[in-house]
Design a protein around this motif. Structure first.
Motif, PDB file in Angstrom:
ATOM      1  N   TRP A   3       0.829  -1.212   0.000  1.00 55.41           N
ATOM      2  CA  TRP A   3       0.000   0.000   0.000  1.00 55.41           C
ATOM      3  C   TRP A   3       0.860   1.257   0.000  1.00 55.41           C
ATOM      4  N   VAL A   4       2.060   1.206   0.602  1.00 57.42           N
ATOM      5  CA  VAL A   4       2.978   2.355   0.581  1.00 57.42           C
ATOM      6  C   VAL A   4       3.463   2.598  -0.845  1.00 57.42           C
ATOM      7  N   ILE A   5       3.852   1.514  -1.511  1.00 55.31           N
ATOM      8  CA  ILE A   5       4.326   1.626  -2.890  1.00 55.31           C
ATOM      9  C   ILE A   5       3.214   2.148  -3.787  1.00 55.31           C
ATOM     10  N   SER A   6       2.038   1.576  -3.645  1.00 51.71           N
ATOM     11  CA  SER A   6       0.897   2.012  -4.466  1.00 51.71           C
ATOM     12  C   SER A   6       0.539   3.468  -4.197  1.00 51.71           C
ATOM     13  N   SER A   7       0.581   3.857  -2.941  1.00 49.32           N
ATOM     14  CA  SER A   7       0.261   5.243  -2.588  1.00 49.32           C
ATOM     15  C   SER A   7       1.273   6.218  -3.181  1.00 49.32           C
ATOM     16  N   LEU A  44       8.352  13.030  -9.475  1.00 45.50           N
ATOM     17  CA  LEU A  44       9.498  12.158  -9.723  1.00 45.50           C
ATOM     18  C   LEU A  44      10.044  11.597  -8.412  1.00 45.50           C
ATOM     19  N   ALA A  45      10.123  12.421  -7.388  1.00 51.89           N
ATOM     20  CA  ALA A  45      10.627  11.955  -6.097  1.00 51.89           C
ATOM     21  C   ALA A  45       9.734  10.854  -5.533  1.00 51.89           C
ATOM     22  N   CYS A  46       8.437  11.014  -5.633  1.00 54.22           N
ATOM     23  CA  CYS A  46       7.520   9.985  -5.116  1.00 54.22           C
ATOM     24  C   CYS A  46       7.652   8.678  -5.890  1.00 54.22           C
ATOM     25  N   ILE A  47       7.758   8.767  -7.207  1.00 58.71           N
ATOM     26  CA  ILE A  47       7.869   7.550  -8.011  1.00 58.71           C
ATOM     27  C   ILE A  47       9.197   6.842  -7.746  1.00 58.71           C
ATOM     28  N   LEU A  48      10.266   7.598  -7.604  1.00 56.25           N
ATOM     29  CA  LEU A  48      11.553   6.965  -7.304  1.00 56.25           C
ATOM     30  C   LEU A  48      11.580   6.374  -5.896  1.00 56.25           C
ATOM     31  N   LEU A  49      10.910   7.013  -4.956  1.00 54.29           N
ATOM     32  CA  LEU A  49      10.810   6.421  -3.619  1.00 54.29           C
ATOM     33  C   LEU A  49      10.019   5.109  -3.654  1.00 54.29           C
ATOM     34  N   ALA A  50       9.018   5.056  -4.511  1.00 47.74           N
ATOM     35  CA  ALA A  50       8.268   3.809  -4.663  1.00 47.74           C
ATOM     36  C   ALA A  50       9.159   2.696  -5.203  1.00 47.74           C
ATOM     37  N   THR A  51      10.062   3.025  -6.129  1.00 42.51           N
ATOM     38  CA  THR A  51      10.976   2.001  -6.637  1.00 42.51           C
ATOM     39  C   THR A  51      11.939   1.528  -5.554  1.00 42.51           C
ATOM     40  N   VAL A  52      12.348   2.445  -4.684  1.00 41.73           N
ATOM     41  CA  VAL A  52      13.229   2.050  -3.572  1.00 41.73           C
ATOM     42  C   VAL A  52      12.511   1.049  -2.674  1.00 41.73           C
ATOM     43  N   GLY A  61      18.467   2.260  -3.914  1.00 45.48           N
ATOM     44  CA  GLY A  61      18.239   3.416  -3.041  1.00 45.48           C
ATOM     45  C   GLY A  61      19.240   4.535  -3.282  1.00 45.48           C
ATOM     46  N   ILE A  62      20.505   4.157  -3.453  1.00 45.77           N
ATOM     47  CA  ILE A  62      21.535   5.173  -3.698  1.00 45.77           C
ATOM     48  C   ILE A  62      21.315   5.850  -5.051  1.00 45.77           C
ATOM     49  N   SER A  64      18.529   6.098  -6.728  1.00 41.57           N
ATOM     50  CA  SER A  64      17.316   6.922  -6.662  1.00 41.57           C
ATOM     51  C   SER A  64      17.571   8.219  -5.908  1.00 41.57           C
ATOM     52  N   ALA A  65      18.310   8.141  -4.819  1.00 41.68           N
ATOM     53  CA  ALA A  65      18.633   9.353  -4.052  1.00 41.68           C
ATOM     54  C   ALA A  65      19.476  10.311  -4.885  1.00 41.68           C
ATOM     55  N   LEU A  66      20.414   9.776  -5.649  1.00 43.25           N
ATOM     56  CA  LEU A  66      21.236  10.637  -6.509  1.00 43.25           C
ATOM     57  C   LEU A  66      20.410  11.278  -7.618  1.00 43.25           C
ATOM     58  N   ILE A  67      19.490  10.522  -8.189  1.00 47.24           N
ATOM     59  CA  ILE A  67      18.627  11.083  -9.234  1.00 47.24           C
ATOM     60  C   ILE A  67      17.751  12.192  -8.663  1.00 47.24           C
ATOM     61  N   ILE A  68      17.162  11.942  -7.496  1.00 44.25           N
ATOM     62  CA  ILE A  68      16.318  12.962  -6.856  1.00 44.25           C
ATOM     63  C   ILE A  68      17.136  14.205  -6.542  1.00 44.25           C
ATOM     64  N   ALA A  69      18.318  14.022  -5.969  1.00 41.63           N
ATOM     65  CA  ALA A  69      19.162  15.175  -5.631  1.00 41.63           C
ATOM     66  C   ALA A  69      19.553  15.954  -6.887  1.00 41.63           C
TER      67      ALA A  69
END
Length: 126
Positions: A3-7, A44-52, A61-62, A64-69
């Motif tokens: 549900w976290v990923i879906s949200s 984009l940040a939410c979608i990348l967090l879902a992939t993490v 995770g690393i 995704s964090a670099l892409i977001i930053a």
């Protein structure tokens, strides 16, 4: 966990959809840039967090964090530079624009930009 990923995916997608609608609904280039830059960064940040959360690996995770930053640092700067270039080349503001900070500071004929903080003339206040 699903549900976290879906949200996160749903929220990120909805935010990006709102930004896309902003491109169509906003009256001028400057408003469109603001709507898209802010919403796309959050989406984009939410979608990348879902992939993490989906993969749960340190490498994902690393990355995704670099892409977001990278996106958080470059998207506002790019939008600012595009907005400045548009203003200096004469892209018109919307008629309802209330504040134009560069109006009295930029000379379109000479392309000079004054800071508005010129030194006081000699003899004044001495």
């Amino acid at each position: 966990m699903a549900w976290v990923i879906s949200s996160l995916l749903l929220f990120g997608s909805l935010i990006m959809l709102v930004g896309s609608v902003g491109i169509l609904r906003m009256p001028d280039l400057y408003s469109r840039m603001q709507a898209t830059t802010k919403s796309m960064t959050l989406g984009l940040a939410c979608i990348l967090l879902a992939t993490v959360f989906q993969f749960g690996e340190v490498g994902v995770g690393i990355r995704s964090a670099l892409i977001i930053a990278f996106y958080v640092l470059t998207a506002p700067v790019a939008a600012h530079m595009i907005g400045r270039a548009a203003y200096f080349t004469g892209v018109p503001l919307w008629r309802g624009t209330a504040i134009n900070d560069l109006k009295d500071r930029y000379n379109r004929e000479t392309h000079d930009l004054s800071s508005g903080d010129e030194a006081p003339e000699e003899g004044i206040g001495s």
